[in-house]
Design a protein around this motif. Structure first.
Motif, PDB file in Angstrom:
ATOM      1  N   ASN A 104       0.806  -1.219   0.000  1.00  0.00           N
ATOM      2  CA  ASN A 104       0.000   0.000   0.000  1.00  0.00           C
ATOM      3  C   ASN A 104       0.840   1.270   0.000  1.00  0.00           C
ATOM      4  O   ASN A 104       0.358   2.331  -0.394  1.00  0.00           O
ATOM      5  N   ALA A 105       2.099   1.191   0.432  1.00  0.00           N
ATOM      6  CA  ALA A 105       2.919   2.394   0.587  1.00  0.00           C
ATOM      7  C   ALA A 105       3.006   3.171  -0.723  1.00  0.00           C
ATOM      8  O   ALA A 105       3.217   2.590  -1.791  1.00  0.00           O
ATOM      9  N   GLY A 106       2.848   4.480  -0.621  1.00  0.00           N
ATOM     10  CA  GLY A 106       2.931   5.299  -1.823  1.00  0.00           C
ATOM     11  C   GLY A 106       3.032   6.774  -1.489  1.00  0.00           C
ATOM     12  O   GLY A 106       2.614   7.214  -0.416  1.00  0.00           O
ATOM     13  N   ILE A 107       3.603   7.515  -2.412  1.00  0.00           N
ATOM     14  CA  ILE A 107       3.685   8.966  -2.296  1.00  0.00           C
ATOM     15  C   ILE A 107       3.255   9.583  -3.619  1.00  0.00           C
ATOM     16  O   ILE A 107       3.160   8.895  -4.636  1.00  0.00           O
ATOM     17  N   GLN A 108       2.998  10.872  -3.592  1.00  0.00           N
ATOM     18  CA  GLN A 108       2.519  11.583  -4.770  1.00  0.00           C
ATOM     19  C   GLN A 108       3.332  12.859  -4.952  1.00  0.00           C
ATOM     20  O   GLN A 108       3.809  13.456  -3.972  1.00  0.00           O
ATOM     21  N   TYR A 109       3.497  13.257  -6.194  1.00  0.00           N
ATOM     22  CA  TYR A 109       4.079  14.563  -6.511  1.00  0.00           C
ATOM     23  C   TYR A 109       3.448  15.018  -7.816  1.00  0.00           C
ATOM     24  O   TYR A 109       3.309  14.225  -8.755  1.00  0.00           O
ATOM     25  N   VAL A 110       3.054  16.272  -7.861  1.00  0.00           N
ATOM     26  CA  VAL A 110       2.310  16.801  -9.006  1.00  0.00           C
ATOM     27  C   VAL A 110       3.087  17.939  -9.647  1.00  0.00           C
ATOM     28  O   VAL A 110       3.464  18.905  -8.967  1.00  0.00           O
ATOM     29  N   ALA A 111       3.347  17.824 -10.952  1.00  0.00           N
ATOM     30  CA  ALA A 111       4.036  18.876 -11.706  1.00  0.00           C
ATOM     31  C   ALA A 111       3.947  18.557 -13.196  1.00  0.00           C
ATOM     32  O   ALA A 111       3.824  17.383 -13.575  1.00  0.00           O
ATOM     33  N   PRO A 112       4.018  19.566 -14.069  1.00  0.00           N
ATOM     34  CA  PRO A 112       4.090  19.305 -15.510  1.00  0.00           C
ATOM     35  C   PRO A 112       5.330  18.458 -15.828  1.00  0.00           C
ATOM     36  O   PRO A 112       6.364  18.587 -15.163  1.00  0.00           O
ATOM     37  N   ILE A 113       5.239  17.639 -16.848  1.00  0.00           N
ATOM     38  CA  ILE A 113       6.310  16.695 -17.120  1.00  0.00           C
ATOM     39  C   ILE A 113       7.637  17.398 -17.434  1.00  0.00           C
ATOM     40  O   ILE A 113       8.706  16.909 -17.060  1.00  0.00           O
ATOM     41  N   ASP A 114       7.565  18.562 -18.072  1.00  0.00           N
ATOM     42  CA  ASP A 114       8.805  19.260 -18.402  1.00  0.00           C
ATOM     43  C   ASP A 114       9.398  20.005 -17.204  1.00  0.00           C
ATOM     44  O   ASP A 114      10.524  20.505 -17.272  1.00  0.00           O
ATOM     45  N   GLU A 115       8.651  20.047 -16.106  1.00  0.00           N
ATOM     46  CA  GLU A 115       9.134  20.684 -14.887  1.00  0.00           C
ATOM     47  C   GLU A 115       9.272  19.679 -13.734  1.00  0.00           C
ATOM     48  O   GLU A 115       9.599  20.066 -12.618  1.00  0.00           O
ATOM     49  N   PHE A 116       9.012  18.405 -14.032  1.00  0.00           N
ATOM     50  CA  PHE A 116       9.000  17.391 -12.983  1.00  0.00           C
ATOM     51  C   PHE A 116      10.433  17.135 -12.503  1.00  0.00           C
ATOM     52  O   PHE A 116      11.286  16.728 -13.296  1.00  0.00           O
ATOM     53  N   PRO A 117      10.737  17.345 -11.219  1.00  0.00           N
ATOM     54  CA  PRO A 117      12.102  17.141 -10.729  1.00  0.00           C
ATOM     55  C   PRO A 117      12.522  15.675 -10.861  1.00  0.00           C
ATOM     56  O   PRO A 117      11.794  14.791 -10.390  1.00  0.00           O
ATOM     57  N   PRO A 118      13.651  15.378 -11.473  1.00  0.00           N
ATOM     58  CA  PRO A 118      14.079  13.983 -11.626  1.00  0.00           C
ATOM     59  C   PRO A 118      14.175  13.235 -10.306  1.00  0.00           C
ATOM     60  O   PRO A 118      13.840  12.040 -10.237  1.00  0.00           O
TER      61      PRO A 118
END
Length: 274
Positions: A104-118
């Motif tokens: 069940n473990a999970g995290i989320q991060y939301v950003a445009p793909i061209d701005e998504f931090p690697p």
């Protein structure tokens, strides 16, 4: 630091009595709801996740007292394969077996793909997808030796459809469903089922905070945020509860689900029916 506290195994009662379950990411929210439902059916429980130790130990003691089952807490970091392997081995040593694994473990991060931090991409994939792989890899060995086991991966509606700005999360959840299918095919003859549950929006403290935050940022009432923003894609216009998700997981762990494997069950109010 590994084990914070462990309560002795108890017999428990119910259809899952005598079994031990690891639920990753279970110190709050959906994972805690799943753990409580499995405990109510008699399973001994390993809680896993982060948070204030006092609050976690309160949950450990509450589950043990309420359902009469053994409860163990393990702070394994689901982004670290060695931690995961140690957690599985410790649970097997304490309870004698890991009969049920719920990833069940999970995290989320939301950003445009061209701005998504690697680094955020790597972190989301590590916890949401690779963590499940490492847990399945470690738990499957014991399950195969016993000729039985249940693995349930908590995916998401985003494992079936895409949403803008959620590239890492959507990729990880799609990958988790693919991993579910492969593992189910490999383990079917050993009496092990592997399935995925795909929730839509579920009512948790994190979602409640998100409602308040969006209401402030958009300058609209909470009710409008719920209906027109969060539940826009859910036809039933209501949140699922953690108990509903736990009930589906418990069914997949029951004898009645012995022939259900390699599938994904949507609990999303009709979101993915379109």
């Amino acid at each position: 630091m590994n084990i914070v506290q462990s309560l002795p195994a108890k017999a428990g009662s119910g259809e899952l009595a005598g079994r031990a379950a690891i639920v990753t990411g279970s110190t709050s929210g959906i994972g805690l709801g799943i753990a409580r439902v499995l405990a109510s059916r008699g399973a001994a429980i390993v809680l896993n996740g982060f948070g204030p130790v006092d609050a976690i130990m309160k949950e450990v003691n509450a589950i043990s007292a309420e359902f009469g089952v053994g409860v163990r807490y393990d702070d394994a970091d689901m982004s670290k394969p060695d931690d995961i392997a140690r957690m599985i081995a410790a649970a097997e040593d304490h309870f004698g077996a890991v009969d049920i694994l719920v990833n069940n473990a999970g995290i989320q991060y939301v950003a445009p793909i061209d701005e998504f931090p690697p680094e955020k991409w790597d972190q989301v994939i590590a916890i949401n997808l690779s963590g499940a792989f490492h847990a399945m890899r470690a738990a499957a060995r014991g399950m195969k030796s016993r000729g039985s086991g249940r693995i349930v991966n908590i995916a998401s509606a985003h494992g079936l459809v895409g949403s803008p700005f959620k590239s890492a999360y959507t990729a990880a959840k799609h990958g988790l469903i693919g991993l579910t299918k492969v593992a189910a095919l490999e383990l079917a003859e050993q009496g092990i089922t592997v399935n995925a549950v795909c929730p839509g929006y579920v009512w948790t403290p994190l979602v409640e905070k998100q409602i308040d935050d969006q209401a402030r940022s958009h300058g609209i009432p909470r009710e409008q945020v719920v209906r027109d923003v969060l539940l826009k894609k859910q036809p039933n216009k209501r949140f699922s509860t953690v108990e509903e998700i736990g009930g589906v997981v418990a069914f997949l762990c029951s004898k009645d689900a012995a022939s259900i494997t390699g599938t994904s069950i949507s609990v999303d109010g009709g979101w993915t029916a379109e």
